[in-house]
Each structure stands twice: as structure tokens, then as C-alpha cells.
Design an enzyme around this catalytic site. Structure first.
Site, mmCIF file in Angstrom:
data_model
loop_
_atom_site.group_PDB
_atom_site.id
_atom_site.type_symbol
_atom_site.label_atom_id
_atom_site.label_comp_id
_atom_site.label_asym_id
_atom_site.label_seq_id
_atom_site.Cartn_x
_atom_site.Cartn_y
_atom_site.Cartn_z
ATOM 1 C CG MET A 102 3.542 -3.109 5.261
ATOM 2 S SD MET A 102 4.313 -4.461 4.310
ATOM 3 C CE MET A 102 5.960 -4.519 5.070
ATOM 4 C CB SER A 103 5.152 3.522 7.616
ATOM 5 O OG SER A 103 5.807 2.957 8.753
ATOM 6 C CB CYS B 198 -1.711 11.963 7.443
ATOM 7 S SG CYS B 198 -1.021 10.780 6.272
ATOM 8 C CB CYS C 6 6.770 12.795 6.022
ATOM 9 S SG CYS C 6 5.110 13.206 5.420
ATOM 10 C CG ASP D 12 6.188 0.452 15.757
ATOM 11 O OD1 ASP D 12 6.754 -0.358 16.507
ATOM 12 O OD2 ASP D 12 6.208 1.680 15.930
#
Length: 380
Positions: free
Chosen positions: A21-22, A114, A211, A26
Site C-alpha cells: 500500500m503506497s 525500486c 519520490c 490504486d
């Protein structure tokens, strides 16, 4: 008992799924959807970048505000949620490589690194430690089963959102464990689900920036990680004539036209090659950007064995471009040569070349070297 939606021969409540979960819409919908279907869902969020900086930044993933958003979603849908501090490994495996790649005259894709190192390696191992049967993400890509029952990676139904290019490093072992519930959906459908589930992130914008690169200022990041990287040098044309000077090749990318700092030239000039060894930025006409062949390294192959004659594929050499016809010849040491049927403009080392058979991802690798259609570049 019939096979459940994730491919297991057991009831959903007896199937544990770890969802990455970012904090975006989505991955939040992925968690809510699987919870709604009765699965035993555990949410994990990675802290990848410094809280003090990232919490003030919009449009990035795995940052301060996003961690709070993921936690709120987990509470709302009633699943356990863990935040893992991966800052040091993210810096070592992604940020450091990002800086080094630019210094080598390449144009890196840190989001692929990543996925390759942190998310689909370290996080996947953590999911197994938690007793998960699989790990699900919110990526727009599909996992399908071939005729032999082998898991395959295929493009998403929503081609405008398809993320298969960024997942080419996914190994067969990882693909066997991963699930992508959103691959068969279009983005408006996903946002509608977020609304139906009452998720606070339903209207949250999609992440845009890298990021750890505030406002796209990647040069500042490289200077901080590699002090002294900005070495001045010459800007030359294809014949070696000096047209001007620059303050560091890391400020330039293949195909760049604006901001070259040279004047008095009748026709537009583009960056056609970077020569870090000699600190040179080489410029030329637009046609000099055409690439006819590409040397690829560190190939991850998901397809069937290929003979010496090679195989006809569709190749994608930039995330924003459609796949184009090419002939692929695989080497014995994880390398490959890709011959494009029609030249492609502005192909850059450091980017990825991803190979498709229709919508299926056969594999991909990192662009190590390009062979220009302009013979003058071969001598440089």
C-alpha cells in the site's frame, strides 16, 4: 472446492494476501477489493524517503503523507497495517545507482530499480515471512496463465495506464507469487470503486514525480549524493568542432534540444550522445538521433528458449512510446542485441528495452549502448 479469484484451491478467508500500500488510490482499492472478497488481507507500506522532506511534497509515492493515507485506509477497511523503514536500503539500492547512472551519461529509471530491488525482492520476502500465500499490488498489468499453466506477465486492459514496461525485471519466481487485481480494469472504474468503498483517497491525484527528486530537480540530488559531479566540459558537433561549454553532462539527456547554451547555429541541434570520459556533450541534427540497433545488458527473460537465429518481437525502448517491430538475439551472458526494423529516435543508455509477443512480456533489459544510423557517431 473451486479455485478462488487469486488462483488458490481454498476459500478466500483461508488465503492470506499481503498488499503493498503506497497510500494512493490504486493500492488502496486493491486492498479494499480483496478485503471485500473475503481474503485475509495484511497491508504493508514502505517508508522509502525522509519524512521531514517528503511530508511536504505532493505527487510522490511512499512519502510522509502517503503513509498516513495508507494507514487511514487500512483502518477504514479493517485490516492490519505495518510500516517498514526501508530508507537505508532504498538509498543504497536506488538513489546511489540513480546518481551513478547519470554520471555515466545515462538516463536512469529509478522506479524500475525500486521494483526490482526493494519492492519485489525485500518486500516480497517479508510477505512470505508473514505467511502470505501471495502479494498483491495496484500496478496496471496482468498476470495470466499460459497453456502450460505457467504464469505470464501481460499488458493491462487500460493501455494508457499499462505499467508492464516498469515491471520487466520481475522474475518467474516473483511472478508466481504476485497478483495484480487491477490489471483488467480501467482507471475510471478503479476510482468509482474507491468512491463506493468510501475511501478518503478516492480523489487523490496520481503520483507524478520521483519520490526523492523534489520538483524534478535531479541535478540537486546528484550534487548532494556525489559532490563534484558537475564537471565542466565542451559541447561539440559531429565533426568535433567546439560550439560551446557546459557545466556538467548530468544536466543533459539524449534528445534534448532546449537549454543547450549555444547560439549562432542556423539549424536546430539536439543532444545526440554524451561522452563522460571526455566530459563532452555531442550535438547534431535531428536525424542523428535515429538508432538502428541496441545492445542490451542484464536481460530478464520470461519467454521460451530462443535459438541462435533470434526471435521477432515488439520492443519498447521508452515508457512513453508504443512497441515497435524488432529482431532480438539473446546472448549467453544475460546480454542481447536488438535490431530495430525502423530506426527509433533518441534512444538513451540507462533506459529499458522491453520485449513483447503481442501483449505478453517476454522479458527486457537495460540499454547499454546504441548503434546510430548516422555513421559519424560510430567513430565518436
Amino acid at each position: 472446492m473451486s479455485v478462488n479469484s487469486l488462483g488458490f484451491d481454498r476459500a478466500p478467508e483461508n488465503t492470506r494476501v499481503v498488499v503493498a500500500m503506497s497510500g494512493g488510490v490504486d493500492s488502496s482499492v486493491t486492498a479494499a477489493l480483496l478485503k471485500d472478497q473475503g481474503y485475509d488481507v495484511v497491508g504493508i507500506t514502505l517508508q522509502l524517503y525522509d519524512h521531514g522532506v517528503a511530508v511536504q511534497k505532493k505527487g510522490a509515492c511512499c512519502a510522509g503523507q502517503d503513509i498516513h493515507d495508507a494507514r487511514r485506509v487500512a483502518e477504514a477497511i479493517g485490516i492490519p497495517h505495518y510500516v517498514l523503514d526501508y530508507e537505508s536500503r532504498f538509498k543504497d539500492q536506488v538513489m546511489e545507482e540513480f546518481a551513478d547512472s547519470y554520471i555515466r551519461g545515462e538516463t536512469p529509471i529509478p522506479c524500475v530499480r525500486c521494483n526490482q530491488t526493494v519492492k519485489f525482492k525485500d518486500l516480497l520476502a517479508t510477505a512470505r515471512d508473514l505467511g502470505a500465500d501471495c502479494m498483491a499490488t495496484g500496478h496496471y498489468v496482468q498476470r495470466t496463465l499460459g497453456g502450460s499453466g505457467k504464469a505470464q506477465l501481460t499488458r493491462a486492459v487500460d493501455l494508457g495506464r499499462d505499467q508492464s514496461y516498469f515491471l520487466f525485471t520481475t522474475t518467474q519466481e516473483q511472478l508466481d507469487f504476485l497478483r495484480f487485481p487491477l490489471g483488467g480494469m480501467e482507471k475510471p472504474e478503479v476510482r468509482a470503486l474507491a468512491e463506493n468503498y468510501g475511501l478518503t483517497v478516492a480523489d487523490k491525484p496520481d503520483s507524478q514525480d520521483i519520490c526523492f527528486v523534489p520538483e524534478g530537480r535531479y541535478v540537486d540530488v546528484i550534487e548532494r549524493l556525489r559532490p563534484g559531479a558537475l564537471e565542466a566540459g565542451e559541447i561539440v558537433d559531429l565533426d568535433g568542432n567546439v560550439l560551446g561549454t557546459h557545466e556538467g553532462i548530468i544536466r543533459y539527456t539524449i534528445g534534448q534540444r532546449r537549454g543547450l547554451g549555444i547560439g549562432g547555429v542556423a539549424d536546430p541541434l539536439y543532444v545526440v550522445k554524451l561522452d563522460p570520459a571526455n566530459k563532452r556533450v555531442i550535438v547534431g541534427p535531428k536525424e542523428a538521433l535515429d538508432t538502428r540497433a541496441i545492445a542490451v545488458k542484464d536481460v530478464n527473460w520470461l519467454g521460451e528458449p530462443v535459438g541462435e537465429a533470434g526471435i521477432e518481437v515488439l520492443a519498447r525502448v521508452r515508457s512513453t512510446r508504443p512497441p515497435v517491430p524488432a529482431t532480438l538475439r539473446l546472448g549467453e551472458k544475460g546480454d542481447a542485441m536488438l535490431e530495430l526494423h525502423d530506426p527509433e529516435a533518441g534512444v538513451s543508455p540507462g533506459q529499458a528495452a522491453v520485449f513483447y509477443d503481442g501483449d505478453r512480456v517476454l522479458g527486457g533489459g537495460w540499454i547499454a549502448k546504441t548503434v546510430s544510423a548516422d555513421k559519424r557517431l560510430a567513430a565518436i
